[in-house]
Design a protein around this motif. Structure first.
Motif, PDB file in Angstrom:
ATOM      1  N   ASP A 253       0.838  -1.211   0.000  1.00 27.03           N
ATOM      2  CA  ASP A 253       0.000   0.000   0.000  1.00 27.03           C
ATOM      3  C   ASP A 253       0.866   1.252   0.000  1.00 27.03           C
ATOM      4  O   ASP A 253       0.547   2.247  -0.671  1.00 27.03           O
ATOM      5  N   SER A 281      -9.558  -4.643  -4.337  1.00 25.29           N
ATOM      6  CA  SER A 281     -10.436  -4.261  -3.228  1.00 25.29           C
ATOM      7  C   SER A 281     -11.797  -4.952  -3.349  1.00 25.29           C
ATOM      8  O   SER A 281     -12.351  -5.446  -2.359  1.00 25.29           O
ATOM      9  N   GLU A 282     -12.318  -5.004  -4.567  1.00 27.01           N
ATOM     10  CA  GLU A 282     -13.621  -5.647  -4.786  1.00 27.01           C
ATOM     11  C   GLU A 282     -13.535  -7.149  -4.547  1.00 27.01           C
ATOM     12  O   GLU A 282     -14.461  -7.749  -3.992  1.00 27.01           O
ATOM     13  N   GLN A 285     -13.510  -7.633  -0.961  1.00 27.75           N
ATOM     14  CA  GLN A 285     -14.579  -6.897  -0.272  1.00 27.75           C
ATOM     15  C   GLN A 285     -13.973  -5.890   0.701  1.00 27.75           C
ATOM     16  O   GLN A 285     -14.357  -5.782   1.868  1.00 27.75           O
ATOM     17  N   GLY A 286     -12.984  -5.157   0.155  1.00 24.03           N
ATOM     18  CA  GLY A 286     -12.246  -4.219   0.984  1.00 24.03           C
ATOM     19  C   GLY A 286     -13.006  -2.938   1.272  1.00 24.03           C
ATOM     20  O   GLY A 286     -14.132  -2.724   0.803  1.00 24.03           O
ATOM     21  N   ASP A 287     -12.365  -2.071   2.028  1.00 27.49           N
ATOM     22  CA  ASP A 287     -12.957  -0.810   2.463  1.00 27.49           C
ATOM     23  C   ASP A 287     -12.820   0.223   1.341  1.00 27.49           C
ATOM     24  O   ASP A 287     -11.705   0.574   0.930  1.00 27.49           O
ATOM     25  N   SER A 288     -13.945   0.728   0.834  1.00 21.45           N
ATOM     26  CA  SER A 288     -13.917   1.715  -0.249  1.00 21.45           C
ATOM     27  C   SER A 288     -13.315   3.032   0.222  1.00 21.45           C
ATOM     28  O   SER A 288     -12.846   3.827  -0.599  1.00 21.45           O
ATOM     29  N   THR A 289     -13.294   3.271   1.528  1.00 19.59           N
ATOM     30  CA  THR A 289     -12.715   4.518   2.050  1.00 19.59           C
ATOM     31  C   THR A 289     -11.237   4.622   1.692  1.00 19.59           C
ATOM     32  O   THR A 289     -10.740   5.705   1.357  1.00 19.59           O
ATOM     33  N   LYS A 290     -10.508   3.504   1.738  1.00 17.66           N
ATOM     34  CA  LYS A 290      -9.088   3.504   1.392  1.00 17.66           C
ATOM     35  C   LYS A 290      -8.901   3.921  -0.066  1.00 17.66           C
ATOM     36  O   LYS A 290      -8.007   4.705  -0.386  1.00 17.66           O
ATOM     37  N   ASN A 293      -9.654   7.638  -0.445  1.00 19.30           N
ATOM     38  CA  ASN A 293      -8.569   8.458   0.091  1.00 19.30           C
ATOM     39  C   ASN A 293      -7.416   8.586  -0.898  1.00 19.30           C
ATOM     40  O   ASN A 293      -6.792   9.646  -1.012  1.00 19.30           O
ATOM     41  N   LYS A 319     -20.104   2.210  -6.264  1.00 20.48           N
ATOM     42  CA  LYS A 319     -20.307   1.843  -4.859  1.00 20.48           C
ATOM     43  C   LYS A 319     -21.645   2.362  -4.323  1.00 20.48           C
ATOM     44  O   LYS A 319     -21.939   2.205  -3.132  1.00 20.48           O
TER      45      LYS A 319
END
Length: 570
Positions: A253, A281-282, A285-290, A293, A319
């Motif tokens: 990251d 990420s999809e 099922q990761g955090d879309s906020t990351k 950002n 999303k």
């Protein structure tokens, strides 16, 4: 002795006669071949073909005859005979570049790659200056999966051009394909050593080491490269992949962020990187906020790129984030790139879905300034005016939209343009212009059922071309047999043709579909009453008219029909 002299004399005469005959045959061949070429130029292909066959009989060793015959067999879709003649031409004249190249292409077309290789190898042996033949051989050996031979071709290229990145990487991949990891690494290592000051070659070597699970060596080289050039994007990309392979998500990251914030990273590379990040990420099922950002950090840099801004807006839409925030994201794109048609169209569609007609009109007005060639904006603007019952401005928008039609225009959109124009023109009493617009609509899309229905109905109202109207209407009910509006139109056309019983049968079907759909139409009910009245069923007719009146209380003609209990025309 006299007998011997006589025999010699006879033999000499026979030889002279034979020579004269041969010379005569050559002369005849030359004349016939010349005539064959003349007939070919004139377009008389049958005559040329017959003359060439005669030439082959006269002079079986003439390579040009076989070459031109092969072309005719090819045109006759007789590939086997064509190839046989190309082979014969090349055998007779192996020094002919044209014959040999044509034979090689024919072998490739016939997927006879080994035969093609033999021909190309012969050509290269005859003329070593033709470097392009080595590229052909390389592809042919790959096709045959003969990797050793493919590598030998690359070796030959290196003797001419020296060691190059393209060749070294190709050889490395081939060695990997053959399972020879050491030689695969050796090729890239040799390239890096030959050009020690070229960081890209050292980065490629590090990448190859990483692919062969030699992570420590790869990491060491990447650290050296990045210490010499901290913003080296290729090295950063390889380092990111190395961390991913080792499962170090935090380090990956961090490198991701460095790549995306690196001003030397091309926009296309940033887009590709972000797509990969979004995909991962999809998948997890990761955090879309990351992800958001990351977008925010990139767009906070000086001179934000509209591609990245639009990508952020599209991600937010994907999303299903709050509609207002998605709208704001697309509006931001237009602040940095007001000519970005895709973002403006997205905003238009959102306003359309919200029923905000004035917003649609305003957006399309600006679009016509920045993107005057985009038909979609004229369409939406015209439809928004139409929703507001502003037929003058609606018609103006559609007419302007038609002015940008070209051969690349999407037929469905152009067809709808003309269809709506036809409706507007008819409402304005410009009937001939309306029918011309419908004709144009059907030229672009002959099965535009909405246009077919309206065209047929308006023709029937005017009592014009009723047979043609019936045919058009029948096509609509075949396309959508449970559409009560289309069935009503067909029944009404039958009614105008005084085919009352048939009209009643279809109209009853239309009423049944209306009931099943829970829909009531004043027009359909009035037409049903008219048809039943002309069939002699006055009670049923009045009942239909009364139901229609409940839906259209201002219809004065309908009130007169009820009062007089009979069908009345306008």
């Amino acid at each position: 002795m006299r007998m011997m002299k006589r025999i010699v004399s006879i033999l000499a005469f026979a030889f002279v006669a034979l020579l004269a005959s041969a010379q005569s045959g050559v002369r005849e061949y030359d004349v016939l071949f010349h005539e064959a070429m003349l007939q070919r130029q004139k377009g008389n292909q049958d005559a040329a073909f017959d003359l060439l066959n005669r030439c082959r009989e006269l002079c079986p060793q003439a390579s040009e005859t076989y070459f031109f015959l092969a072309a005719y067999y090819q045109e006759l879709n007789m590939p086997k005979l064509a190839l046989e003649n190309y082979e014969r031409a090349a055998q007779l004249s192996p020094a002919s570049t044209t014959y040999m190249e044509t034979l090689a292409r024919s072998y490739i077309t016939a997927e006879r790659y080994k035969d093609a290789i033999n021909v190309v190898e012969q050509m290269y042996e005859a003329d070593k200056s033709r470097d392009e033949l080595l590229s052909v051989l390389y592809r042919l050996y790959l096709q045959e999966e003969d990797y050793n031979k493919a590598i030998s071709v690359l070796d030959r290229q290196e003797l001419i051009d020296g060691k190059t990145e393209t060749n070294s990487l190709a050889k490395s991949r081939l060695y990997m394909e053959m399972g020879d990891k050491e030689r695969a690494l050796g090729e890239v290592e040799a390239l890096a050593k030959q050009y020690p000051n070229d960081l890209s070659y050292r980065t490629i070597y590090a990448n190859t080491l990483m692919l062969n699970d030699r992570h420590e060596e790869a990491f060491s080289i990447l650290q050296e490269v990045l210490s010499e050039e901290p913003g080296n994007v290729r090295a950063q990309l390889v380092l990111r992949n190395l961390y991913i392979n080792e499962g170090d998500e935090a380090a990956a990251d961090s490198v991701n962020h460095a790549i995306l914030m690196n001003p030397r990273t091309a926009v296309d590379d940033k887009v590709a990187q972000l797509r990969q990040i979004i995909f991962e990420s999809e998948q997890q099922q990761g955090d879309s906020t990351k992800v958001l950002n990351l977008f925010n950090d990139i767009l906070a840099l000086p001179n934000p790129d509209p591609d990245l801004a639009e990508m952020k807006a599209a991600y937010m839409d994907l999303k299903q984030m709050p509609r207002d925030t998605v709208r704001s994201a697309f509006e931001y794109v237009l602040t940095i790139a007001p000519d970005r048609a895709s973002s403006r169209l997205h905003l238009v569609q959102m306003a359309w879905e919200d029923g905000n007609n004035q917003r649609v009109i305003d957006l399309c007005k600006d679009a016509r300034q920045y993107n005057p060639e985009e038909m979609a904006f004229y369409y939406y603007q015209g439809m928004a005016f139409y929703r507001q019952e502003d037929t003058d401005n609606a018609l103006e928008a559609f007419q302007n939209g038609i002015s940008v039609i070209n051969e690349e225009s999407i037929p469905e959109i152009v067809s709808d343009f003309y269809a709506v124009m036809g409706d507007l023109l008819y409402q304005k009493g410009r009937h001939d212009e309306a029918f011309a617009a419908y004709d144009s609509c059907l030229q672009w899309k002959a099965d535009n059922v909405g246009c077919l229905n309206n065209y047929a109905y308006y023709l029937s109202l005017r009592g014009q071309r009723l047979e043609e109207a019936e045919q058009m209407s029948f096509r609509t009910i075949k396309a959508e047999p449970d559409n009560p509006t289309y069935i009503d139109t067909y029944a009404w056309i039958l009614f105008r043709q005084q085919r009352y019983d048939e009209a009643r049968n279809y109209m009853d079907q239309a009423l049944q579909y209306c009931d099943s759909l829970g829909q009531e139409s004043a027009d359909i009910l009035e037409h049903a009453g008219d048809i039943h009245a002309m069939c002699g069923d006055t009670e049923r007719a009045v009942d239909m008219w009364l139901k229609a009146q409940e839906l259209a209380p201002d219809n004065k003609l309908l009130a007169r029909k009820i009062k007089k209990k009979k069908y009345l025309r306008k």
